[in-house]
Enzyme design. Structure first.
Site, PDB file in Angstrom:
ATOM      1  N   GLY A  12       4.275   0.136 -18.462  1.00  0.00           N
ATOM      2  CA  GLY A  12       2.865   0.310 -18.435  1.00  0.00           C
ATOM      3  C   GLY A  12       2.596   1.915 -18.643  1.00  0.00           C
ATOM      4  O   GLY A  12       2.842   2.614 -17.749  1.00  0.00           O
ATOM      5  N   GLY A  17       0.889   5.382 -15.658  1.00  0.00           N
ATOM      6  CA  GLY A  17       2.116   5.428 -16.251  1.00  0.00           C
ATOM      7  C   GLY A  17       2.332   6.663 -16.750  1.00  0.00           C
ATOM      8  O   GLY A  17       3.454   7.389 -16.640  1.00  0.00           O
ATOM      9  N   ASP A  36       5.309  -0.201 -22.920  1.00  0.00           N
ATOM     10  CA  ASP A  36       4.107  -0.897 -22.844  1.00  0.00           C
ATOM     11  C   ASP A  36       4.061  -1.780 -23.998  1.00  0.00           C
ATOM     12  O   ASP A  36       5.101  -1.920 -24.726  1.00  0.00           O
ATOM     13  CB  ASP A  36       3.013   0.200 -23.147  1.00  0.00           C
ATOM     14  CG  ASP A  36       1.670  -0.099 -22.424  1.00  0.00           C
ATOM     15  OD1 ASP A  36       1.071  -1.198 -22.934  1.00  0.00           O
ATOM     16  OD2 ASP A  36       1.315   0.417 -21.827  1.00  0.00           O
ATOM     17  N   ARG A  91      -9.163  -1.745 -11.682  1.00  0.00           N
ATOM     18  CA  ARG A  91     -10.393  -2.237 -11.432  1.00  0.00           C
ATOM     19  C   ARG A  91     -11.696  -1.753 -12.235  1.00  0.00           C
ATOM     20  O   ARG A  91     -11.493  -0.575 -12.732  1.00  0.00           O
ATOM     21  CB  ARG A  91     -10.639  -1.773  -9.841  1.00  0.00           C
ATOM     22  CG  ARG A  91      -9.982  -2.488  -9.065  1.00  0.00           C
ATOM     23  CD  ARG A  91     -10.741  -2.226  -7.625  1.00  0.00           C
ATOM     24  NE  ARG A  91     -10.030  -1.024  -7.077  1.00  0.00           N
ATOM     25  CZ  ARG A  91     -10.646  -0.692  -5.776  1.00  0.00           C
ATOM     26  NH1 ARG A  91     -11.787  -1.339  -4.978  1.00  0.00           N
ATOM     27  NH2 ARG A  91     -10.182   0.380  -5.013  1.00  0.00           N
ATOM     28  N   VAL A 127       3.230  -0.361  -8.481  1.00  0.00           N
ATOM     29  CA  VAL A 127       1.893   0.191  -8.419  1.00  0.00           C
ATOM     30  C   VAL A 127       0.805  -0.662  -8.589  1.00  0.00           C
ATOM     31  O   VAL A 127      -0.304  -0.648  -8.158  1.00  0.00           O
ATOM     32  CB  VAL A 127       1.986   1.591  -9.238  1.00  0.00           C
ATOM     33  CG1 VAL A 127       0.533   2.144  -9.149  1.00  0.00           C
ATOM     34  CG2 VAL A 127       3.029   2.409  -9.012  1.00  0.00           C
ATOM     35  N   ARG A 160      -5.190  10.902   0.571  1.00  0.00           N
ATOM     36  CA  ARG A 160      -6.871  10.854   0.608  1.00  0.00           C
ATOM     37  C   ARG A 160      -7.244  11.175   2.343  1.00  0.00           C
ATOM     38  O   ARG A 160      -8.151  11.930   2.329  1.00  0.00           O
ATOM     39  CB  ARG A 160      -7.212   9.380   0.224  1.00  0.00           C
ATOM     40  CG  ARG A 160      -7.251   9.313  -1.243  1.00  0.00           C
ATOM     41  CD  ARG A 160      -7.923   7.731  -1.736  1.00  0.00           C
ATOM     42  NE  ARG A 160      -8.026   7.825  -3.086  1.00  0.00           N
ATOM     43  CZ  ARG A 160      -7.525   6.733  -3.729  1.00  0.00           C
ATOM     44  NH1 ARG A 160      -7.301   5.508  -3.332  1.00  0.00           N
ATOM     45  NH2 ARG A 160      -7.735   6.696  -5.166  1.00  0.00           N
ATOM     46  N   HIS A 184      -2.826  -2.501   1.237  1.00  0.00           N
ATOM     47  CA  HIS A 184      -3.634  -1.529   0.295  1.00  0.00           C
ATOM     48  C   HIS A 184      -5.017  -2.015   0.138  1.00  0.00           C
ATOM     49  O   HIS A 184      -5.361  -2.444  -1.118  1.00  0.00           O
ATOM     50  CB  HIS A 184      -2.746  -1.059  -1.050  1.00  0.00           C
ATOM     51  CG  HIS A 184      -3.457  -0.142  -1.904  1.00  0.00           C
ATOM     52  ND1 HIS A 184      -3.810   0.953  -1.298  1.00  0.00           N
ATOM     53  CD2 HIS A 184      -3.800  -0.286  -3.331  1.00  0.00           C
ATOM     54  CE1 HIS A 184      -4.436   1.504  -2.556  1.00  0.00           C
ATOM     55  NE2 HIS A 184      -4.286   1.129  -3.503  1.00  0.00           N
TER      56      HIS A 184
HETATM   57  P1  NAI Z   1      -4.239   1.312 -17.452  1.00  0.00           P
HETATM   58  O1  NAI Z   1      -5.149  -0.055 -18.267  1.00  0.00           O
HETATM   59  O2  NAI Z   1      -4.565   2.504 -17.862  1.00  0.00           O
HETATM   60  O3  NAI Z   1      -2.704   0.949 -17.803  1.00  0.00           O
HETATM   61  C1  NAI Z   1      -2.082  -0.364 -17.703  1.00  0.00           C
HETATM   62  C2  NAI Z   1      -1.285  -0.418 -18.778  1.00  0.00           C
HETATM   63  O4  NAI Z   1      -0.339  -1.485 -18.711  1.00  0.00           O
HETATM   64  C3  NAI Z   1      -1.686  -0.533 -20.215  1.00  0.00           C
HETATM   65  O5  NAI Z   1      -1.314   0.376 -20.967  1.00  0.00           O
HETATM   66  C4  NAI Z   1      -1.374  -1.946 -20.789  1.00  0.00           C
HETATM   67  O6  NAI Z   1      -1.256  -2.057 -22.063  1.00  0.00           O
HETATM   68  C5  NAI Z   1      -0.055  -2.109 -19.943  1.00  0.00           C
HETATM   69  N1  NAI Z   1       0.216  -3.430 -19.780  1.00  0.00           N
HETATM   70  C6  NAI Z   1      -0.407  -4.478 -19.489  1.00  0.00           C
HETATM   71  N2  NAI Z   1       0.379  -5.588 -19.661  1.00  0.00           N
HETATM   72  C7  NAI Z   1       1.626  -5.216 -19.818  1.00  0.00           C
HETATM   73  C8  NAI Z   1       2.933  -5.900 -19.963  1.00  0.00           C
HETATM   74  N3  NAI Z   1       3.261  -7.202 -19.890  1.00  0.00           N
HETATM   75  N4  NAI Z   1       3.968  -5.339 -20.100  1.00  0.00           N
HETATM   76  C9  NAI Z   1       3.867  -3.808 -20.378  1.00  0.00           C
HETATM   77  N5  NAI Z   1       2.637  -3.267 -20.094  1.00  0.00           N
HETATM   78  C10 NAI Z   1       1.698  -3.880 -19.966  1.00  0.00           C
HETATM   79  O7  NAI Z   1      -4.601   1.040 -16.088  1.00  0.00           O
HETATM   80  P2  NAI Z   1      -4.079   2.146 -14.820  1.00  0.00           P
HETATM   81  O8  NAI Z   1      -5.323   2.882 -14.402  1.00  0.00           O
HETATM   82  O9  NAI Z   1      -3.073   2.884 -15.325  1.00  0.00           O
HETATM   83  O10 NAI Z   1      -3.581   1.105 -13.437  1.00  0.00           O
HETATM   84  C11 NAI Z   1      -2.578   0.181 -13.701  1.00  0.00           C
HETATM   85  C12 NAI Z   1      -2.564  -0.568 -12.412  1.00  0.00           C
HETATM   86  O11 NAI Z   1      -2.339   0.219 -11.249  1.00  0.00           O
HETATM   87  C13 NAI Z   1      -3.847  -1.582 -12.231  1.00  0.00           C
HETATM   88  O12 NAI Z   1      -3.354  -2.586 -11.831  1.00  0.00           O
HETATM   89  C14 NAI Z   1      -4.369  -0.662 -10.997  1.00  0.00           C
HETATM   90  O13 NAI Z   1      -5.263  -1.620 -10.451  1.00  0.00           O
HETATM   91  C15 NAI Z   1      -3.203  -0.315 -10.130  1.00  0.00           C
HETATM   92  N6  NAI Z   1      -3.671   0.877  -9.250  1.00  0.00           N
HETATM   93  C16 NAI Z   1      -2.968   0.898  -8.234  1.00  0.00           C
HETATM   94  C17 NAI Z   1      -2.805   2.171  -7.246  1.00  0.00           C
HETATM   95  C18 NAI Z   1      -2.053   2.103  -6.209  1.00  0.00           C
HETATM   96  O14 NAI Z   1      -2.175   3.056  -5.150  1.00  0.00           O
HETATM   97  N7  NAI Z   1      -1.153   1.172  -5.878  1.00  0.00           N
HETATM   98  C19 NAI Z   1      -4.144   2.975  -7.518  1.00  0.00           C
HETATM   99  C20 NAI Z   1      -4.764   2.768  -8.833  1.00  0.00           C
HETATM  100  C21 NAI Z   1      -4.644   1.716  -9.406  1.00  0.00           C
END
Ligand code: NAI
Length: 328
Positions: A12, A17, A36, A91, A127, A160, A184
């Site tokens: 990702g 990422g 990705d 989200r 994550v 935070r 979380h």
């Molecule tokens: P983003 O949309 O910017 O990046 C996610 C990436 O995953 C995209 O580039 C997408 O093309 C890729 N992707 C989707 N399906 C895929 C697959 N099968 N194989 C490889 N890549 C794939 O989202 P962001 O902001 O980076 O968030 C990523 C995740 O992290 C979300 O689920 C979000 O809810 C979660 N998150 C977790 C937090 C934590 O503390 N654990 C805090 C904030 C967000």
């Protein structure tokens, strides 16, 4: 003979990422492979390669020698020491983390099967949200031992919590020690009784309502950013993730709150072998991943909050199991 550099794959290459890859390179924790699927259907585009190229060219300015590559092909993660999984949707305003389960459960399972095939010895940090359930999917689908599968949430939530306390107290963020347990979600469990400013209990420094305001803001911190930006946070989530990566590749034995597999700890599933789940608890992180979960007595109110949080995680795992009936 030169020492082999760690290989860290990031699945990702989106907001979190990309920022993770940048931090890994800046701290020279190892070489990075960004995977990705974005634009995979458009032969003229290659998003992970483009992002890797952009990041690699920070090297001469930031003085790092880490190699960063981007790929669609999971074969390239072969030999990874650590794999960070950020694949999935984030989200949007009005959504809870749980609302993402229908899409992200399938994505994380697919990623897990690829990790199992191509990087069977890796330590995996999940994550993707909803975090605690997605770590469970990773564990089940890879079949990896529990010490090699964990989730990033506590590092962020604690950060935070400390930030808001430091602002309230007018002291450096470096001097706050604190802990948050549980899932979380907005029902995570802060522990003001165990929060201090260089050993001085925060309960001696702030009135209860001010501490509670910091706790509440930490609990809702993710939602606050989503409301402001229209999507979820990525800088602090990446910082939390890299804190974990660093503890592992440098074998630091850091004590960091992570979503780790628990059965008897904190009343998760006492005596029920194999019926445990992943929830935020203080862990010793080192070269073997989660080397130990640290337990301590909680008071009745803390245990009540913890039980509620565990029960929420268990419900979400139930939903996930219905979505992925062949998870095992
Ligand atoms: P983003 O949309 O910017 O990046 C996610 C990436 O995953 C995209 O580039 C997408 O093309 C890729 N992707 C989707 N399906 C895929 C697959 N099968 N194989 C490889 N890549 C794939 O989202 P962001 O902001 O980076 O968030 C990523 C995740 O992290 C979300 O689920 C979000 O809810 C979660 N998150 C977790 C937090 C934590 O503390 N654990 C805090 C904030 C967000």
């Amino acid at each position: 003979m030169p020492m082999r550099r760690a290989k860290i794959s990031v699945i990702g290459a989106g907001n979190i990422g990309g920022e993770c890859a940048r931090s890994i390179a800046m701290k020279e924790l190892g070489d990075v492979v960004l995977v990705d699927i974005a634009n995979k259907d458009k032969p003229e585009l290659h998003m992970p390669k483009g992002k890797a190229l952009d990041l690699a060219c920070c090297g001469p300015v930031e003085n790092f020698d880490a190699k960063i590559t981007g790929t669609f092909d999971y074969k390239d993660i072969e030999g990874s020491d650590v794999v960070v999984v950020t694949a999935g949707v984030p989200r949007k305003p009005g959504q809870s983390r749980d609302d993402l389960v229908a899409i992200n459960a399938g994505i994380v399972k697919n990623v897990a099967l690829n990790i199992k095939q191509h990087a069977p010895n890796a330590i995996v940090i999940v994550v993707s949200n909803p975090l605690d359930a997605m770590v469970y999917v990773m564990w089940k689908a890879t079949g990896f031992p529990a010490n090699r599968v964990m989730g990033q949430a506590g590092a962020l939530d604690v950060a935070r919590y400390k930030t808001f306390l430091a602002w309230e107290l007018g002291v450096s963020v470096e001097d706050i020690q604190g802990l948050l347990l549980g899932g979380h979600g907005d029902d995570m469990v802060p522990l003001p009784r165990r929060t201090s400013v260089n050993g001085i209990p925060v309960t001696d420094l702030l009135p209860a309502e001010k501490i509670q305001a910091c706790v509440d803001r930490a609990k809702g911190g993710g939602g606050e950013v989503v409301k402001l930006m229209g999507t979820s946070a990525w800088y602090a989530p990446s910082a939390g993730t890299i804190e974990m990566v660093e503890a592992i590749v440098r074998d630091k034995k850091r004590v960091i709150a992570c979503a780790a597999y628990c059965e008897n700890e904190f009343g998760v599933a006492p005596g029920q072998k194999g019926q445990g789940l992943f929830v935020g608890v203080p862990c010793v992180l080192g070269a073997n991943g989660v080397e130990r979960v640290i337990t301590f007595p909680m008071d009745a109110e803390e245990q009540k909050f913890m039980n509620e949080s565990i029960s929420h995680v268990r419900d979400l795992i139930g939903v996930t199991r219905k979505l992925l009936p062949d998870l095992g």
